[in-house]
Design a protein around this motif. Structure first.
Motif, PDB file in Angstrom:
ATOM      1  N   GLY A  99      35.227  23.630  39.591  1.00  0.00           N
ATOM      2  CA  GLY A  99      34.938  22.972  40.858  1.00  0.00           C
ATOM      3  C   GLY A  99      35.204  23.859  42.051  1.00  0.00           C
ATOM      4  N   GLY A 100      35.027  25.173  41.870  1.00  0.00           N
ATOM      5  CA  GLY A 100      35.199  26.110  42.981  1.00  0.00           C
ATOM      6  C   GLY A 100      36.638  26.457  43.272  1.00  0.00           C
ATOM      7  N   ARG A 101      37.427  26.694  42.214  1.00  0.00           N
ATOM      8  CA  ARG A 101      38.854  27.003  42.406  1.00  0.00           C
ATOM      9  C   ARG A 101      39.236  28.396  41.909  1.00  0.00           C
ATOM     10  N   ILE A 102      38.261  29.288  41.761  1.00  0.00           N
ATOM     11  CA  ILE A 102      38.521  30.580  41.134  1.00  0.00           C
ATOM     12  C   ILE A 102      38.637  31.699  42.168  1.00  0.00           C
ATOM     13  N   THR A 103      39.641  32.541  41.991  1.00  0.00           N
ATOM     14  CA  THR A 103      39.784  33.792  42.728  1.00  0.00           C
ATOM     15  C   THR A 103      39.768  34.929  41.705  1.00  0.00           C
ATOM     16  N   LEU A 104      38.987  35.958  41.976  1.00  0.00           N
ATOM     17  CA  LEU A 104      38.969  37.124  41.094  1.00  0.00           C
ATOM     18  C   LEU A 104      39.888  38.192  41.651  1.00  0.00           C
ATOM     19  N   GLY A 105      41.032  38.384  40.991  1.00  0.00           N
ATOM     20  CA  GLY A 105      41.830  39.562  41.264  1.00  0.00           C
ATOM     21  C   GLY A 105      41.221  40.730  40.516  1.00  0.00           C
ATOM     22  N   ILE A 106      40.986  41.841  41.207  1.00  0.00           N
ATOM     23  CA  ILE A 106      40.274  42.956  40.578  1.00  0.00           C
ATOM     24  C   ILE A 106      40.889  44.274  41.016  1.00  0.00           C
ATOM     25  N   GLY A 107      41.020  45.197  40.051  1.00  0.00           N
ATOM     26  CA  GLY A 107      41.591  46.503  40.337  1.00  0.00           C
ATOM     27  C   GLY A 107      40.925  47.578  39.503  1.00  0.00           C
ATOM     28  N   ALA A 108      41.300  48.821  39.752  1.00  0.00           N
ATOM     29  CA  ALA A 108      40.658  49.955  39.084  1.00  0.00           C
ATOM     30  C   ALA A 108      41.127  50.150  37.649  1.00  0.00           C
ATOM     31  N   GLY A 109      42.218  49.483  37.255  1.00  0.00           N
ATOM     32  CA  GLY A 109      42.728  49.655  35.898  1.00  0.00           C
ATOM     33  C   GLY A 109      43.677  50.827  35.803  1.00  0.00           C
ATOM     34  N   GLY A 110      44.275  50.978  34.642  1.00  0.00           N
ATOM     35  CA  GLY A 110      45.251  52.036  34.441  1.00  0.00           C
ATOM     36  C   GLY A 110      45.110  52.654  33.067  1.00  0.00           C
ATOM     37  N   ASN A 111      46.180  53.304  32.606  1.00  0.00           N
ATOM     38  CA  ASN A 111      46.163  54.008  31.333  1.00  0.00           C
ATOM     39  C   ASN A 111      46.800  53.213  30.199  1.00  0.00           C
ATOM     40  N   GLY A 112      46.847  51.900  30.334  1.00  0.00           N
ATOM     41  CA  GLY A 112      47.445  51.085  29.292  1.00  0.00           C
ATOM     42  C   GLY A 112      46.555  50.990  28.062  1.00  0.00           C
ATOM     43  N   PHE A 113      46.892  50.058  27.175  1.00  0.00           N
ATOM     44  CA  PHE A 113      46.172  49.930  25.910  1.00  0.00           C
ATOM     45  C   PHE A 113      44.699  49.605  26.124  1.00  0.00           C
ATOM     46  N   ASP A 114      44.383  48.887  27.211  1.00  0.00           N
ATOM     47  CA  ASP A 114      42.985  48.551  27.479  1.00  0.00           C
ATOM     48  C   ASP A 114      42.126  49.783  27.727  1.00  0.00           C
ATOM     49  N   ASP A 130      36.045  56.278  40.741  1.00  0.00           N
ATOM     50  CA  ASP A 130      34.577  56.359  40.814  1.00  0.00           C
ATOM     51  C   ASP A 130      33.939  55.111  40.224  1.00  0.00           C
ATOM     52  N   ARG A 131      34.416  54.696  39.075  1.00  0.00           N
ATOM     53  CA  ARG A 131      33.852  53.514  38.429  1.00  0.00           C
ATOM     54  C   ARG A 131      34.128  52.258  39.261  1.00  0.00           C
ATOM     55  N   PHE A 132      35.317  52.146  39.764  1.00  0.00           N
ATOM     56  CA  PHE A 132      35.677  50.994  40.584  1.00  0.00           C
ATOM     57  C   PHE A 132      34.786  50.918  41.826  1.00  0.00           C
ATOM     58  N   GLY A 133      34.501  52.089  42.389  1.00  0.00           N
ATOM     59  CA  GLY A 133      33.663  52.147  43.571  1.00  0.00           C
ATOM     60  C   GLY A 133      32.242  51.687  43.320  1.00  0.00           C
ATOM     61  N   GLU A 134      31.775  51.728  42.082  1.00  0.00           N
ATOM     62  CA  GLU A 134      30.450  51.209  41.739  1.00  0.00           C
ATOM     63  C   GLU A 134      30.539  49.781  41.225  1.00  0.00           C
ATOM     64  N   PHE A 135      31.615  49.467  40.524  1.00  0.00           N
ATOM     65  CA  PHE A 135      31.793  48.167  39.897  1.00  0.00           C
ATOM     66  C   PHE A 135      31.841  47.050  40.940  1.00  0.00           C
ATOM     67  N   VAL A 136      32.654  47.209  41.966  1.00  0.00           N
ATOM     68  CA  VAL A 136      32.867  46.132  42.935  1.00  0.00           C
ATOM     69  C   VAL A 136      31.601  45.805  43.729  1.00  0.00           C
ATOM     70  N   PRO A 137      30.900  46.799  44.297  1.00  0.00           N
ATOM     71  CA  PRO A 137      29.665  46.451  45.012  1.00  0.00           C
ATOM     72  C   PRO A 137      28.609  45.794  44.133  1.00  0.00           C
ATOM     73  N   LEU A 138      28.485  46.259  42.881  1.00  0.00           N
ATOM     74  CA  LEU A 138      27.509  45.651  41.991  1.00  0.00           C
ATOM     75  C   LEU A 138      27.908  44.218  41.657  1.00  0.00           C
ATOM     76  N   LEU A 139      29.176  43.993  41.396  1.00  0.00           N
ATOM     77  CA  LEU A 139      29.628  42.633  41.105  1.00  0.00           C
ATOM     78  C   LEU A 139      29.399  41.729  42.312  1.00  0.00           C
ATOM     79  N   ASP A 140      29.614  42.243  43.507  1.00  0.00           N
ATOM     80  CA  ASP A 140      29.348  41.476  44.720  1.00  0.00           C
ATOM     81  C   ASP A 140      27.886  41.037  44.768  1.00  0.00           C
ATOM     82  N   ARG A 141      26.970  41.945  44.466  1.00  0.00           N
ATOM     83  CA  ARG A 141      25.542  41.603  44.456  1.00  0.00           C
ATOM     84  C   ARG A 141      25.232  40.569  43.377  1.00  0.00           C
ATOM     85  N   LEU A 142      25.794  40.767  42.201  1.00  0.00           N
ATOM     86  CA  LEU A 142      25.506  39.870  41.087  1.00  0.00           C
ATOM     87  C   LEU A 142      25.962  38.443  41.366  1.00  0.00           C
ATOM     88  N   LEU A 143      26.994  38.301  42.176  1.00  0.00           N
ATOM     89  CA  LEU A 143      27.531  36.976  42.479  1.00  0.00           C
ATOM     90  C   LEU A 143      26.886  36.338  43.711  1.00  0.00           C
TER      91      LEU A 143
END
Length: 303
Positions: A99-114, A130-143
């Motif tokens: 019902g419109g209650r979602i916030t996306l926390g988003i970051g560039a990631g790190g060197n963990g297991f993921d 570099d990847r984060f710099g492309e990921f966020v604008p594209l996700l913005d467009r997709l949404l």
């Protein structure tokens, strides 16, 4: 932006849903937390590495059905194992179910297991940026657009359809985790909120004063990034995820101690503080009764 301070919680996805997991999210709503976040990892650090760990999106979907008012979100999602096209579809669905209650926390990631779980070599800090710099604008467009095509250095989309889009308009809010210049520019351009855990170099061995000075410096850099983007920094919520500053989980030792901590960080410009739901015998251990007292009493003392 309100001058009052909001209190949110981060519930790690380590509990089976029908063996206490559902009750935690419902209790978070009952206690009056602003947002219930969870980590978006495939696994996490010791001691959680070899224990139960569930997916963020299914967990938040279940939490959305089990609650009515509590905002929900990731803290944080990263490109380590996500693709903008599939993530956008999941987020639009989750935003609708909640019902419109979602916030996306988003970051560039790190060197963990993921970082290597899909078989790739861990990216360097520059590659992550570099990847984060492309990921966020594209996700913005997709949404925000019904159909998106994109050919980038790292991500592609071919007539990716995202109809009907987010229930929240023009899209669900981004809470961008960043401390470096490129990440802060993304926060200033695309974020509705900015997230930090403080200076990781001070987590072990630093002092509270040193941490606050470092956080004040980060806030000033965010302000400069917003000015460069033609935005007012006041337009972004400033979120502190606790547990990683020198004071650690000791800030949950008493209501008075937390009120002091929260007041000091509110003075630095933060208007949302996130505390981890206690987990015994871990870095996030805390007295459950004190934790609930903080949840119910602190907001009134800091308004």
């Amino acid at each position: 932006m309100s001058a009052s301070l909001r209190l949110s919680t981060c519930i790690l996805p380590v509990h089976r849903w029908h063996e206490g997991g559902q009750e935690l999210w419902q209790r978070a709503e009952e206690l009056g937390f602003h947002t219930g976040f969870t980590y978006d990892h495939l696994s996490w650090r010791v001691p959680f590495r070899d224990g139960a760990w569930f997916g963020a999106v299914p967990t938040l979907t279940a939490a959305a059905v089990a609650t009515e008012r509590l905002r929900l979100g990731t803290l944080v999602t990263s490109p380590n194992f996500r693709h903008p096209v599939t993530l956008a579809k999941e987020l639009i669905s989750l935003d609708d179910i909640s019902g419109g209650r979602i916030t996306l926390g988003i970051g560039a990631g790190g060197n963990g297991f993921d970082a290597t779980v899909l078989g790739q070599e861990a990216w360097t800090p520059r590659e992550r940026a570099d990847r984060f710099g492309e990921f966020v604008p594209l996700l913005d467009r997709l949404l925000t657009e019904g159909s998106v095509s994109h050919r980038g250095d790292f991500y592609s989309a071919e007539e990716a359809r995202n109809i009907p889009g987010c229930l929240q308009g023009p899209r669900l809010p981004f809470a961008v985790a960043a401390t470096g210049p490129r990440g802060l520019r993304l926060a200033a351009r695309y974020g509705q909120a900015w997230v930090t855990t403080g200076d990781p170099k001070l987590s072990d061995g630093g002092t509270a004063g040193q941490s606050e000075a470092a956080l004040a410096g980060q806030v000033q850099k965010l302000i400069a990034a917003c000015e460069a983007e033609g935005r007012q920094a006041e337009d972004l919520d400033k979120v502190l995820l606790t547990g990683f500053t020198p004071e650690g989980s000791s800030v949950l030792g008493s209501v008075d101690r937390f009120v002091d901590f929260a007041g000091r960080h509110r003075a630095l410009g933060f208007n949302e503080i996130v505390v981890h739901w206690p987990i015994a015998d871990t870095h996030f251990a805390a007295d459950g009764k004190v934790f609930e007292a903080i949840a119910t009493e602190v907001s009134g003392q800091l308004d």
